[in-house]
Design a protein around this motif. Sequence first.
Motif, PDB file in Angstrom:
ATOM      1  N   GLY A 145      91.589   3.796 -18.609  1.00 50.81           N
ATOM      2  CA  GLY A 145      91.565   2.343 -18.501  1.00 50.81           C
ATOM      3  C   GLY A 145      90.425   1.774 -19.316  1.00 50.81           C
ATOM      4  O   GLY A 145      89.663   2.516 -19.954  1.00 50.81           O
ATOM      5  N   PRO A 146      90.281   0.456 -19.325  1.00 51.37           N
ATOM      6  CA  PRO A 146      89.235  -0.178 -20.135  1.00 51.37           C
ATOM      7  C   PRO A 146      87.842   0.333 -19.771  1.00 51.37           C
ATOM      8  O   PRO A 146      87.434   0.294 -18.618  1.00 51.37           O
ATOM      9  N   GLY A 147      87.164   0.863 -20.763  1.00 54.23           N
ATOM     10  CA  GLY A 147      85.800   1.320 -20.576  1.00 54.23           C
ATOM     11  C   GLY A 147      85.642   2.717 -20.024  1.00 54.23           C
ATOM     12  O   GLY A 147      84.511   3.201 -19.893  1.00 54.23           O
ATOM     13  N   VAL A 148      86.738   3.392 -19.681  1.00 54.90           N
ATOM     14  CA  VAL A 148      86.628   4.731 -19.104  1.00 54.90           C
ATOM     15  C   VAL A 148      86.343   5.734 -20.221  1.00 54.90           C
ATOM     16  O   VAL A 148      87.064   5.808 -21.209  1.00 54.90           O
ATOM     17  N   ASN A 149      85.281   6.486 -20.060  1.00 57.10           N
ATOM     18  CA  ASN A 149      84.948   7.510 -21.027  1.00 57.10           C
ATOM     19  C   ASN A 149      86.064   8.545 -21.071  1.00 57.10           C
ATOM     20  O   ASN A 149      86.495   9.045 -20.026  1.00 57.10           O
ATOM     21  N   PRO A 150      86.562   8.890 -22.261  1.00 60.17           N
ATOM     22  CA  PRO A 150      87.664   9.858 -22.340  1.00 60.17           C
ATOM     23  C   PRO A 150      87.373  11.166 -21.608  1.00 60.17           C
ATOM     24  O   PRO A 150      88.283  11.785 -21.045  1.00 60.17           O
ATOM     25  N   ALA A 151      86.113  11.571 -21.593  1.00 57.93           N
ATOM     26  CA  ALA A 151      85.758  12.820 -20.913  1.00 57.93           C
ATOM     27  C   ALA A 151      85.856  12.702 -19.399  1.00 57.93           C
ATOM     28  O   ALA A 151      85.859  13.724 -18.698  1.00 57.93           O
ATOM     29  N   ASN A 152      85.920  11.487 -18.892  1.00 54.29           N
ATOM     30  CA  ASN A 152      86.051  11.285 -17.444  1.00 54.29           C
ATOM     31  C   ASN A 152      87.499  11.096 -16.995  1.00 54.29           C
ATOM     32  O   ASN A 152      87.778  11.098 -15.793  1.00 54.29           O
ATOM     33  N   VAL A 153      88.410  10.890 -17.922  1.00 57.27           N
ATOM     34  CA  VAL A 153      89.812  10.672 -17.562  1.00 57.27           C
ATOM     35  C   VAL A 153      90.363  11.937 -16.897  1.00 57.27           C
ATOM     36  O   VAL A 153      90.215  13.052 -17.416  1.00 57.27           O
ATOM     37  N   GLY A 154      90.973  11.763 -15.745  1.00 59.36           N
ATOM     38  CA  GLY A 154      91.526  12.882 -15.002  1.00 59.36           C
ATOM     39  C   GLY A 154      90.536  13.561 -14.071  1.00 59.36           C
ATOM     40  O   GLY A 154      90.895  14.532 -13.389  1.00 59.36           O
ATOM     41  N   ARG A 155      89.333  13.046 -14.017  1.00 57.58           N
ATOM     42  CA  ARG A 155      88.303  13.650 -13.160  1.00 57.58           C
ATOM     43  C   ARG A 155      88.702  13.521 -11.691  1.00 57.58           C
ATOM     44  O   ARG A 155      88.985  12.432 -11.205  1.00 57.58           O
ATOM     45  N   LYS A 156      88.719  14.630 -10.985  1.00 56.30           N
ATOM     46  CA  LYS A 156      89.107  14.638  -9.578  1.00 56.30           C
ATOM     47  C   LYS A 156      87.930  14.187  -8.707  1.00 56.30           C
ATOM     48  O   LYS A 156      86.775  14.538  -8.970  1.00 56.30           O
ATOM     49  N   VAL A 157      88.246  13.433  -7.650  1.00 57.27           N
ATOM     50  CA  VAL A 157      87.206  12.871  -6.790  1.00 57.27           C
ATOM     51  C   VAL A 157      87.519  13.192  -5.321  1.00 57.27           C
ATOM     52  O   VAL A 157      87.679  12.291  -4.492  1.00 57.27           O
ATOM     53  N   PRO A 158      87.620  14.468  -4.957  1.00 58.84           N
ATOM     54  CA  PRO A 158      87.905  14.808  -3.552  1.00 58.84           C
ATOM     55  C   PRO A 158      86.747  14.459  -2.625  1.00 58.84           C
ATOM     56  O   PRO A 158      86.923  14.400  -1.404  1.00 58.84           O
ATOM     57  N   HIS A 159      85.576  14.229  -3.215  1.00 52.96           N
ATOM     58  CA  HIS A 159      84.368  13.886  -2.467  1.00 52.96           C
ATOM     59  C   HIS A 159      84.224  12.376  -2.282  1.00 52.96           C
ATOM     60  O   HIS A 159      83.186  11.897  -1.826  1.00 52.96           O
ATOM     61  N   GLY A 160      85.266  11.609  -2.631  1.00 51.58           N
ATOM     62  CA  GLY A 160      85.175  10.159  -2.595  1.00 51.58           C
ATOM     63  C   GLY A 160      85.806   9.533  -1.367  1.00 51.58           C
ATOM     64  O   GLY A 160      86.505  10.183  -0.588  1.00 51.58           O
ATOM     65  N   TYR A 215      79.127   1.232 -11.333  1.00 55.90           N
ATOM     66  CA  TYR A 215      80.499   0.738 -11.221  1.00 55.90           C
ATOM     67  C   TYR A 215      80.678  -0.481 -12.130  1.00 55.90           C
ATOM     68  O   TYR A 215      79.810  -1.355 -12.211  1.00 55.90           O
ATOM     69  N   GLY A 216      81.826  -0.527 -12.809  1.00 54.57           N
ATOM     70  CA  GLY A 216      82.213  -1.743 -13.513  1.00 54.57           C
ATOM     71  C   GLY A 216      81.259  -2.186 -14.590  1.00 54.57           C
ATOM     72  O   GLY A 216      81.065  -3.379 -14.797  1.00 54.57           O
ATOM     73  N   TYR A 217      80.654  -1.201 -15.302  1.00 56.15           N
ATOM     74  CA  TYR A 217      79.670  -1.587 -16.306  1.00 56.15           C
ATOM     75  C   TYR A 217      79.896  -0.833 -17.608  1.00 56.15           C
ATOM     76  O   TYR A 217      80.264   0.342 -17.617  1.00 56.15           O
ATOM     77  N   VAL A 218      79.646  -1.528 -18.708  1.00 57.24           N
ATOM     78  CA  VAL A 218      79.884  -0.980 -20.038  1.00 57.24           C
ATOM     79  C   VAL A 218      79.027   0.269 -20.267  1.00 57.24           C
ATOM     80  O   VAL A 218      77.861   0.332 -19.888  1.00 57.24           O
ATOM     81  N   ASP A 219      79.643   1.274 -20.893  1.00 53.10           N
ATOM     82  CA  ASP A 219      78.965   2.516 -21.285  1.00 53.10           C
ATOM     83  C   ASP A 219      78.399   3.297 -20.100  1.00 53.10           C
ATOM     84  O   ASP A 219      77.457   4.063 -20.254  1.00 53.10           O
ATOM     85  N   MET A 220      78.959   3.112 -18.926  1.00 53.50           N
ATOM     86  CA  MET A 220      78.454   3.792 -17.738  1.00 53.50           C
ATOM     87  C   MET A 220      79.451   4.809 -17.190  1.00 53.50           C
ATOM     88  O   MET A 220      79.408   5.158 -16.016  1.00 53.50           O
ATOM     89  N   GLY A 221      80.365   5.257 -18.010  1.00 51.66           N
ATOM     90  CA  GLY A 221      81.282   6.315 -17.611  1.00 51.66           C
ATOM     91  C   GLY A 221      82.679   5.835 -17.267  1.00 51.66           C
ATOM     92  O   GLY A 221      83.626   6.614 -17.262  1.00 51.66           O
ATOM     93  N   GLY A 222      82.810   4.553 -16.933  1.00 50.67           N
ATOM     94  CA  GLY A 222      84.131   3.998 -16.670  1.00 50.67           C
ATOM     95  C   GLY A 222      84.551   3.988 -15.226  1.00 50.67           C
ATOM     96  O   GLY A 222      85.746   3.867 -14.921  1.00 50.67           O
ATOM     97  N   TRP A 223      83.619   4.092 -14.289  1.00 48.69           N
ATOM     98  CA  TRP A 223      83.954   3.976 -12.872  1.00 48.69           C
ATOM     99  C   TRP A 223      84.325   2.535 -12.572  1.00 48.69           C
ATOM    100  O   TRP A 223      83.585   1.606 -12.894  1.00 48.69           O
ATOM    101  N   VAL A 224      85.492   2.335 -11.967  1.00 48.46           N
ATOM    102  CA  VAL A 224      86.072   0.991 -11.826  1.00 48.46           C
ATOM    103  C   VAL A 224      85.190   0.129 -10.923  1.00 48.46           C
ATOM    104  O   VAL A 224      84.679   0.590  -9.897  1.00 48.46           O
ATOM    105  N   ALA A 231      81.221  -4.463 -23.958  1.00 43.46           N
ATOM    106  CA  ALA A 231      82.242  -4.334 -22.915  1.00 43.46           C
ATOM    107  C   ALA A 231      83.626  -4.669 -23.471  1.00 43.46           C
ATOM    108  O   ALA A 231      83.795  -5.678 -24.159  1.00 43.46           O
ATOM    109  N   PRO A 232      84.647  -3.843 -23.164  1.00 42.28           N
ATOM    110  CA  PRO A 232      85.996  -4.115 -23.654  1.00 42.28           C
ATOM    111  C   PRO A 232      86.723  -5.117 -22.758  1.00 42.28           C
ATOM    112  O   PRO A 232      86.399  -5.256 -21.565  1.00 42.28           O
ATOM    113  N   PRO A 233      87.724  -5.823 -23.283  1.00 45.06           N
ATOM    114  CA  PRO A 233      88.538  -6.709 -22.447  1.00 45.06           C
ATOM    115  C   PRO A 233      89.193  -5.937 -21.302  1.00 45.06           C
ATOM    116  O   PRO A 233      89.531  -4.759 -21.439  1.00 45.06           O
TER     117      PRO A 233
END
Length: 404
Positions: free
Chosen positions: A30-45, A133-142, A69-71
């Motif tokens: 999604g917008p701003g999500v670092n490609p390396a974080n896409v698909g990252r599992k969050v069972p601890h969330g 959360y919700g910040y540019v260049d911060m990994g892409g956490w929504v 920041a991207p649209p």
Amino acid sequence: MAGNNAVAYKSPGKVEVIDIDYPTFELKDGPGVNPANVGRKVPHGVILKTVATNICGSDQHMVRGRTTAPPDLVLGHEITGEVVETGPDVEFLQVGDLVSVPFNIACGRCRNCKERKTGICLNVNPDRPGSAYGYVDMGGWVGGQANYVLVPYADFNCLKFPDKDQALEKIMDLTMLSDIFPTGFHGAVTAGVGVGSTVYVAGAGPVGLAAATGALLLGAAVVIVGDMNADRLKQAASFGCETVDLTQGGPAEQIEQILGEPLVDCGVDAVGFEAKGHGAGASEAPATVLNSLMDITAAGGALGIPGLYVTGDPGGVDEAAKKGSLSLSLGTGWAKSLSFTTGQCPVMKYNRQLMMAILHDRVSIAKNVNAKAISLEDAPRGYAEFDSGAASKYVLNPNGYIKN
């Protein structure tokens, strides 16, 4: 499945409420999500139903177009919520718990987290230490300006309120624990504020007012707040601060009128990289605050710098400023043996203590920052009013928990 509306950055000066997917325990593209974080599992969330989420001055930098920041980036790093789902690895939180979420995301497992440096966690942002959360260049956490939000490493990150009913009664104060109260307090602590200190806080926005509140809580004798906005200066004066009107020039002369000398023990920068020069009609001059703080802070003192500085500013006043390179009088700081503390506040270093101060009526942070609750749908108006200089801290109420 529940619907999920969220506040998104669209273009400079424009935010909109849009429909987004309900969170899952996996970080999607999604917008701003670092490609390396896409698909990252969050069972601890955990998934939170948002109780309160605040508009922050740091959000405004993005909304003004002063970052990359991207649209459609979903905004919001100040989050308080009720747990509605837990991941399979969550042990200590349960559905129904009411929690405050530090704006900085931390794994709790890396070297920095173990040393309480949760603002620069090594495992949550592939590009650099530190995330939010919700910040540019911060990994892409929504972001959390939404009905529902995912919080990773929840057992570590979430601060559970001990009594849910009591917390809801004090929610306008407790919502400040996710960012501005610890951030302002951190500015005061790192500036060396203690009993009897004289303190100058540059900036009377919410973080500056929180820093002033923190300085008073730490025992400062005199807290002076400087700004160009008359309404914000009145807000600072409303809880016992002295004020400096920077449309009249630099702070030193006015500080001398208050203290009998043009120096303070401790200085706090709550302005950041969009600082202006001093005097009526002053234009942007991003090093002004830092240089003036070095001038007015006594030799051997310290500067707390919770104000945001960035490495990429498309709207910078010159090529150097666009890269975060400012013309600092470092020689002044060196000659006076001043100490400097910058960077994200490690929220978990302070949030429990500040929670206790709120719950036991030792501080009224919502009153001091003039907190106002508005609906999620009203967020564009809140952003516009805040950007125009309103002396208020806007608290979004996406799910109707806050009773006006």
